[in-house]
Design an enzyme around this catalytic site. Structure first.
Site, mmCIF file in Angstrom:
data_model
loop_
_atom_site.group_PDB
_atom_site.id
_atom_site.type_symbol
_atom_site.label_atom_id
_atom_site.label_comp_id
_atom_site.label_asym_id
_atom_site.label_seq_id
_atom_site.Cartn_x
_atom_site.Cartn_y
_atom_site.Cartn_z
ATOM 1 N N CYS A 58 52.438 48.294 40.043
ATOM 2 C CA CYS A 58 53.460 47.257 40.194
ATOM 3 C C CYS A 58 52.874 45.952 40.719
ATOM 4 O O CYS A 58 53.492 44.894 40.593
ATOM 5 C CB CYS A 58 54.579 47.743 41.116
ATOM 6 S SG CYS A 58 54.023 48.220 42.763
ATOM 7 N N HIS A 106 35.260 44.044 43.410
ATOM 8 C CA HIS A 106 36.725 43.967 43.409
ATOM 9 C C HIS A 106 37.335 45.365 43.284
ATOM 10 O O HIS A 106 38.259 45.717 44.022
ATOM 11 C CB HIS A 106 37.212 43.074 42.277
ATOM 12 C CG HIS A 106 38.702 42.950 42.216
ATOM 13 N ND1 HIS A 106 39.413 42.043 42.971
ATOM 14 C CD2 HIS A 106 39.640 43.654 41.517
ATOM 15 C CE1 HIS A 106 40.705 42.181 42.733
ATOM 16 N NE2 HIS A 106 40.869 43.159 41.853
#
Length: 422
Positions: A58, A106
């Site tokens: 999400c 990342h």
């Protein structure tokens, strides 16, 4: 250190997350499991990348890939814009691109919960695992991305076991559920009554459901909202005018309405406690203004917490988690360094050098067992044999034109001959 010594291959990340893209954009680039599989197969099928894994939650949609040619972020953006029926410019202006070590770093930080809205979020580690699982099922993760994602998961596990970054809950709903568990113990046989079905009520109901609450009941002045919530979360909906009579059956009552006056009054709570014969009740008032009339905590075995109480706990917990960040970052960098070291070896020259070193070690060990007078002759014979045996494998490795295959074969050699062992 060179990240990928095979010149044609490049590690790349294209993403849209909560830091660069608003909700409207993230919703349009979100993937369900079937869409992930479809996108991965098309990326490989069109020859845009050699390997790919997609992480979609999400809060983020991130495409990790190993490119064999000149593919850049612009090409991947055009692909996803076309695939989603969007304008490329609409996606590119809210995306971010990283390559090489920055792309790997990342992912490691994501798996460690360091790039989440809630610092130390634990769910994201499972989401990273699921992304790798879907890529493996689709046949799009091979040597490099499989190793990178496995290493990122290992980093995430270490952060969770060696630091306290995920120990204390930081959302008001999680803190409330933790406090309720301290009062009642196991919540799997308890009933929670949520008053209101707006944003706060929706969030709390979802977290309560995920926490394994035995029975969830929702009541709202707007019945349609309550029924819509019931469509997303397994819960019972009761008419608003009936909730006071249902208080005795509730172990936890959560107020989330926008009422200007308290909706839970002392008289109803006293009656509920008489019917409960003194069994404890827990009230959580998340509404502003308050939903629960002041003073009910004076009733024996009634526990009541207001939003301010919980926000203070949340602030302290966030501060404690933040103090764990340097330790977590150090773990990430340590695990990242291991991965980059492994990846730096995935080229022909370092692998052949290590292969020759291993041969020389084994040769010298065996020569020590032979008579001194024979050693030089045997050394020459061994070196000649080594040259004949490995000439063709070395030639094929050097001439392999497809970087993906070259990386796979180099990794196989390093594994079979234990070239990465200390």
């Amino acid at each position: 250190m060179s990240l990928i010594a095979v010149p044609e291959a490049r590690l790349m990340l294209l993403g849209w997350n909560l830091r660069v893209a608003d909700v409207a954009v993230r919703e349009r680039v979100a993937f369900n499991s079937d869409e992930v599989r479809d996108a991965l197969k098309q990326l490989i099928g069109r020859g845009l990348v050699a390997e790919s894994v997609i992480v979609s939650t999400c809060h983020r949609s991130e495409i990790y890939s190993l490119s064999e040619g000149d593919a850049r972020g612009e090409e991947l953006t055009r692909f996803f814009a076309e695939w989603r029926g969007l304008a490329p410019g609409e996606l590119s202006k809210s995306s971010f691109l990283a390559e090489g070590a920055d792309a790997a770093r990342h992912l490691f930080r994501v798996a460690a919960g360091l790039d989440s809205m809630a610092l130390g979020e634990s769910e994201v580690l499972g989401q990273v695992r699921q992304a790798l699982k879907l890529a493996r099922e689709s046949g799009t993760s091979r040597t490099v991305l499989h190793r990178m994602f496995e290493s990122a998961v290992a980093a995430g596990k270490r952060v969770r076991t060696e630091t306290e970054i995920a120990v204390r809950p930081v959302s008001v709903a999680s803190i409330a559920l933790e406090l309720a568990a301290k009062v009642f113990g196991d919540l799997s046989e308890k009933t929670i009554l949520v008053l209101g079905a707006g944003g706060t009520g929706d969030l709390f109901a979802r977290q309560a459901s995920e926490a394994g609450v035995g029975r969830l009941v929702v009541s709202s002045r707007t019945r349609e909202r309550a029924e819509a919530l019931a469509g997303r979360v397994s819960c019972e909906v009761i008419p608003w005018e009936e909730f006071p009579a249902r208080l005795p059956a509730a172990d936890v009552v959560v107020g989330t309405t926008s009422s200007r006056e308290p909706v839970v009054v002392r008289g109803d709570v006293e009656e509920a406690m008489r019917q409960r014969r003194g069994r404890p009740m827990f009230f959580l008032d998340l509404a502003v203004p308050r939903d629960v009339e002041p003073g009910i905590s004076e009733i024996y075995n009634v526990f009541s917490y207001q939003l301010n109480d919980l926000e203070e706990v949340a602030r302290e917990n966030r501060a404690q988690r933040s103090r764990q960040v340097p330790h977590a970052e150090a773990i990430v960098e340590e695990e990242l360094s291991k991965f980059l070291g492994w990846m730096g070896n995935l080229s022909v020259v370092p692998t052949l050098n290590d292969w020759r070193r291993r041969w020389n070690e084994q040769r010298d060990t065996e020569l020590e067992r032979q008579p001194a007078a024979e050693r030089e002759r045997l050394r020459e014979f061994a070196d000649a044999l080594y040259g004949r045996l490995l000439h063709e494998p070395m030639r094929r490795l050097k001439s392999e034109s497809e970087p993906g295959k070259k990386l796979d074969r180099l990794e196989a050699i390093r594994h079979l001959f234990k070239l990465d062992d200390e």
